[in-house]
Write an enzyme that holds these catalytic residues in place. Structure first.
Site, PDB file in Angstrom:
ATOM      1  N   GLU A 367      30.259  39.428  51.403  1.00  0.00           N
ATOM      2  CA  GLU A 367      28.307  39.586  52.209  1.00  0.00           C
ATOM      3  C   GLU A 367      28.497  40.987  51.977  1.00  0.00           C
ATOM      4  O   GLU A 367      26.756  41.074  51.346  1.00  0.00           O
ATOM      5  CB  GLU A 367      28.618  39.310  53.184  1.00  0.00           C
ATOM      6  CG  GLU A 367      28.796  37.480  53.421  1.00  0.00           C
ATOM      7  CD  GLU A 367      28.403  36.696  52.568  1.00  0.00           C
ATOM      8  OE1 GLU A 367      27.126  36.940  52.272  1.00  0.00           O
ATOM      9  OE2 GLU A 367      28.964  35.907  52.606  1.00  0.00           O
ATOM     10  N   ASP A 401      39.915  43.021  50.072  1.00  0.00           N
ATOM     11  CA  ASP A 401      41.648  42.261  50.588  1.00  0.00           C
ATOM     12  C   ASP A 401      42.357  42.385  49.691  1.00  0.00           C
ATOM     13  O   ASP A 401      42.257  41.461  48.773  1.00  0.00           O
ATOM     14  CB  ASP A 401      41.139  41.171  51.078  1.00  0.00           C
ATOM     15  CG  ASP A 401      41.581  40.661  52.364  1.00  0.00           C
ATOM     16  OD1 ASP A 401      43.192  41.546  51.986  1.00  0.00           O
ATOM     17  OD2 ASP A 401      41.415  39.833  52.592  1.00  0.00           O
ATOM     18  N   HIS A 459      27.396  28.480  43.221  1.00  0.00           N
ATOM     19  CA  HIS A 459      28.929  28.962  44.124  1.00  0.00           C
ATOM     20  C   HIS A 459      29.825  28.020  42.995  1.00  0.00           C
ATOM     21  O   HIS A 459      31.369  27.735  43.648  1.00  0.00           O
ATOM     22  CB  HIS A 459      28.900  28.180  45.707  1.00  0.00           C
ATOM     23  CG  HIS A 459      28.688  29.112  46.598  1.00  0.00           C
ATOM     24  ND1 HIS A 459      26.719  29.061  47.416  1.00  0.00           N
ATOM     25  CD2 HIS A 459      28.652  29.962  47.098  1.00  0.00           C
ATOM     26  CE1 HIS A 459      26.856  29.814  47.616  1.00  0.00           C
ATOM     27  NE2 HIS A 459      27.696  30.431  47.914  1.00  0.00           N
TER      28      HIS A 459
END
Length: 641
Positions: A367, A401, A459
C-alpha cells in the site's frame, strides 16, 4: 516469440546528422525508434543527440529538441504543447526531464514525454506516450455542472447511495487514437476514503467515455473468514507528558514542531478518529486485542519507510519527506486495504479468511508503494498501466518483506494461505479462476477485460510482470533487481505505459545500472522472454546513410536476423515515401538464428534535378509474422550531391 533486429552492413557505424536546426544539436545518431501505432507517434527515440554547448536550461533544451523533429514526435507546436512537470538528477548523474503534454492550455490525459540526458551535452533517449497535436475544438458544448451531474449519477449506479462530492477539469482525452474534449470529473466520497472515481464525460455529447475508481486496493473485495493475533514488535512512538502516542517522529523527514505533524508516521483508530495512544501510560501497547492491528501498522510502516530510504535514498513516498497517515479498523469485517496519496486504510478481516490486513509487512509495503508510484510514474489505475501499478506494489512488498514470494501469507487463514504468489501466479485463493489458474503468468494468458471488471484486470494481469520480477531477482538477487525496478518506475515509465513500453524501459534501466553486456541485463532479457517478450540486445539500429549523385544510382544492404526459438516470416519490405527501391525475397521465412538480406537502392537519375540536392529522407517499413515485433521502421537518409 521472436525479436527482429536490423543490422546495417554498409556504413552502419558511421554517425550521421539529423536534419535538425543547428541551434538544437551539433551531431546526432538514432539507435532505436519505437512507434506507437495506436497513438500515431513515436514512444521511444533513442540514440546520441549532442548539443554544441551545455544548455542553460534542461527543460527548454528538451522542448527545443522535440520541436526540431516533428517527423518523429508529431507535435506542431511543441513549445506550447509541452510543459515541465519536474526535473530530476539520479545517482548516476543523469538528468531526466518529465514533460506533460497540453493543448491550448488543457492537459492531455496520461500523456508525458521524458527526456533523458546522459550528461549536460547529450540526450540519449526521449520516451513516453503522447498523441499528435489534437485537431479538436477546446470549447465545450456541455457545461461542467451537467458533466458533474452525469458523472455523479454514473458512479452512484455503481456504489449506491453513499454521499459524494464532485470537481471537474476540462482536458483532452486520447480515446483509442481519437482526441476528445472531455470533462474529467472526480467523484469522491464525503465520508468514505474508498470512493475516488474519475469519470471522463464527453464535453460535446455529454456521454461517459470512461470511468474508474482511483483508490488503490489490495485483496478480495468480498469474502468470509476468521482472525488471529500478532507478534511483538518494537515501534517508534512519541511521548507527550505522561502519554505515549503512535506518532513516529524519528525519521529524517520529520520537521519540528511535532504539533504540525510534518514528516511523521501516524496510526489512527477509524472507529474514534483518534490517534492511537497507550491508555495505561506504561509505554507498552498491549492493552486490548484491537490494538494489535495498530501496532503492526506502525511497526511495518516504519520498516517500509526505512527500506526506501536505505535502498534508494527516497525520503518518504514523494521524496519530499511527507508524512504517512494510517487508519486501522476500517469498515466492518473488511477483507481489504486501500492506499494512495500518503494515506492507508486497513480492514480488520473477517476473522475466518483473513486477519487484520495491517498484520502483514508485505501488505503494508504494498500500500505504501501505491503512493510511491503516484509520485513517480503515476501509472493510471486501469488496464495494463493499472496492472503494472499493482505489480510494482507487489514487487516492493516482497523487497521489504523478503522471506518468500507470497503476498498476504501472514494474514490469509484459509487455503492456500496467501493472497498471491509472484513465483507462481497460477496459485492463489481461487486456482480455478481461469483454465491456467489464479493469475496469468505470461502474455499469452493476459486477460483483456473491460474497465468494469477490476478496472480492466489490474489485480489479475499483475501476475505477468510479477513473474518477471521474481525471475530476475532469483538470478541476480533482490537488491539488484530492486534497483532496476525502481529506476524503471521512477525515471522511465509514464502514466499510460503499456507492457511493451514497460519491457523496453526495464531493459534500459538494467543497461544504465549494470552496463551491456552484463549478467544483470541478461537476467532481465531472459525473464522478459520467459513471460512472452522476445527481447535480445544487438548492434543498435542507426540511420542508414546513402551518398548519391545526380544521374547515378547507389545502394546498400540491410540484414534482418531472427533470434530466440521461433521462426519468422518477413511479409513485406517497402519504402514509406517511395523514394527507395528494395530488392530481396518477399515473403521470406527465416528460421531461428537465420538472416535475410535486402538491397536498398536510390536512383538519382530519375526524377531529380539540382533543386533536390541535399538530404532526402525515407523509411524502410518491414512487417513480419512476429507477435513480439510485427513492424520495424528503418530510417534512411540519402545525401544527394
Amino acid at each position: 516469440m521472436t525479436l527482429i533486429v536490423a543490422a546495417f552492413l554498409a556504413g552502419v557505424m558511421a554517425t550521421t546528422a539529423l536534419s535538425a536546426p543547428k541551434a538544437v544539436t551539433l551531431s546526432s545518431r538514432l539507435d532505436n525508434l519505437v512507434v506507437d501505432r495506436v497513438r500515431g507517434t513515436s514512444s521511444v527515440v533513442a540514440g546520441e543527440f549532442k548539443f554544441a554547448a551545455a544548455p542553460a536550461n534542461y527543460a527548454e533544451a528538451s522542448i527545443s529538441f522535440i520541436a526540431s523533429r516533428p517527423d518523429l514526435f508529431n507535435l506542431r507546436d511543441a513549445g506550447n504543447e509541452l510543459k515541465l512537470l519536474r526535473q530530476e538528477t539520479d545517482r548516476l548523474g543523469e538528468t531526466h526531464v518529465r514533460l506533460d503534454q497540453v493543448y491550448q492550455g488543457l492537459p492531455v490525459w496520461g500523456c508525458q514525454k521524458i527526456v533523458h540526458f546522459r550528461d549536460a551535452n547529450t540526450i540519449y533517449m526521449v520516451a513516453g506516450q503522447t498523441i499528435p497535436t489534437p485537431r479538436v475544438s477546446t470549447t465545450p458544448k456541455v457545461a461542467s455542472s451537467a458533466a458533474e451531474a452525469t458523472a455523479s449519477s454514473s458512479v452512484k449506479s455503481a456504489i449506491g447511495t453513499e454521499p459524494v462530492k464532485t470537481s471537474s477539469e476540462l482536458m483532452i482525452y486520447p480515446d483509442n487514437g481519437t482526441a476528445k474534449l472531455v470533462w474529467q470529473v472526480v467523484v469522491s466520497g464525503v465520508q468514505s476514503p474508498t470512493i475516488k472515481w474519475r469519470v471522463f464525460v464527453d464535453a460535446v455529447t455529454g456521454a461517459v467515455v470512461m470511468q474508474y475508481n482511483d483508490v488503490k486496493e489490495d485483496g478480495p473485495t468480498v469474502s468470509t473468514g476468521i482472525g488471529v493475533g500478532h507478534k511483538p514488535y518494537t515501534i517508534q512512538t512519541y511521548q507527550f507528558g505522561l502519554d505515549y502516542e503512535m506518532l513516529d517522529a524519528s525519521r529524517p523527514m520529520f520537521v519540528p514542531p511535532v504539533s504540525n505533524l510534518q514528516g511523521v508516521i501516524t496510526t489512527y483508530d477509524n472507529r474514534t478518529g483518534q490517534l492511537y495512544l497507550d491508555p495505561n501510560r506504561d509505554n507498552v501497547f498491549d492493552d486490548d486485542s484491537a490494538m494489535q492491528a495498530a501496532v503492526s501498522a506502525q511497526a511495518f510502516a516504519g520498516l517500509t519507510y526505512q527500506y526506501f530510504m536505505d535502498a534508494f535514498g527516497r525520503n518518504s513516498y514523494d521524496n519530499l519527506g511527507s508524512g504517512l497517515t494510517m487508519t486501522v479498523h476500517y469498515g466492518t469485517n473488511l477483507n481489504n486495504a486501500y492506499g494512495g496519496g500518503g494515506f492507508i486504510q486497513f480492514g480488520d478481516g473477517d476473522g475466518i479468511n483473513y486477519l487484520p490486513f495491517s498484520g502483514d509487512l508485505d501488505v503494508v509495503a504494498h500500500e505504501f508503494t501505491h503512493s510511491v508510484t503516484e509520485y513517480t510514474a503515476n501509472l493510471i489505475y486501469t488496464f495494463a498501466s493499472g496492472a503494472l501499478n499493482e505489480s510494482y506494489s507487489d514487487f516492493f512488498g516482497k523487497m521489504v518483506d523478503s522471506n518468500n514470494w507470497l503476498l498476504g501469507d501472514d494474514i490469509r487463514l484459509t487455503t492456500p494461505g496467501f493472497l498471491r504468489s509472484m513465483q507462481d501466479p497460477h496459485q492463489g485463493p481461487n486456482p480455478a479462476r481461469f483454465p491456467f489458474g489464479y493469475q496469468p503468468a505470461k502474455m499469452s494468458e493476459w486477460q483483456d477485460l473491460p474497465y468494469s471488471n477490476d478496472n480492466g484486470g489490474v489485480h489479475i494481469n499483475s501476475g505477468v510482470p510479477n513473474k518477471a520480477g521474481y525471475l530476475v531477482a532469483n538470478v541476480i538477487g533482490r537488491a539488484k533487481a530492486a534497483q532496476i525496478w525502481f529506476r524503471t518506475l521512477s525515471m522511465y515509465l509514464t502514466p499510460d505505459a503499456d507492457m511493451n513500453f514497460w519491457s523496453s524501459m526495464t531493459q534500459q534501466a538494467a543497461k544504465d545500472l549494470y552496463g551491456f553486456p552484463s549478467p544483470e541485463v541478461a537476467a532481465v532479457v531472459d525473464a522478459l522472454d520467459s513471460i512472452g517478450f522476445s527481447l535480445v540486445f544487438a548492434v543498435p539500429t542507426q540511420i542508414v546513410p546513402l551518398s548519391a549523385q545526380l544521374g547515378a544510382a547507389t545502394d546498400t544492404t540491410i540484414s534482418i536476423t531472427s533470434y530466440r526459438n521461433e521462426s519468422v516470416i518477413i511479409e513485406s519490405v517497402v519504402s514509406a515515401r517511395g523514394k527507395l527501391n528494395i530488392n530481396g525475397t518477399i515473403p521470406q521465412s527465416i528460421p531461428s538464428g537465420g538472416t535475410a538480406t535486402y538491397t536498398v537502392s536510390f536512383n538519382g537519375a530519375t526524377g531529380y534535378t539540382t533543386c533536390d540536392v541535399g538530404a532526402i529522407f525515407d523509411t524502410v517499413v518491414i512487417t513480419t509474422s512476429s507477435a513480439a515485433q510485427p513492424t520495424m521502421l528503418i530510417p534512411v537518409e540519402v545525401n544527394l550531391g
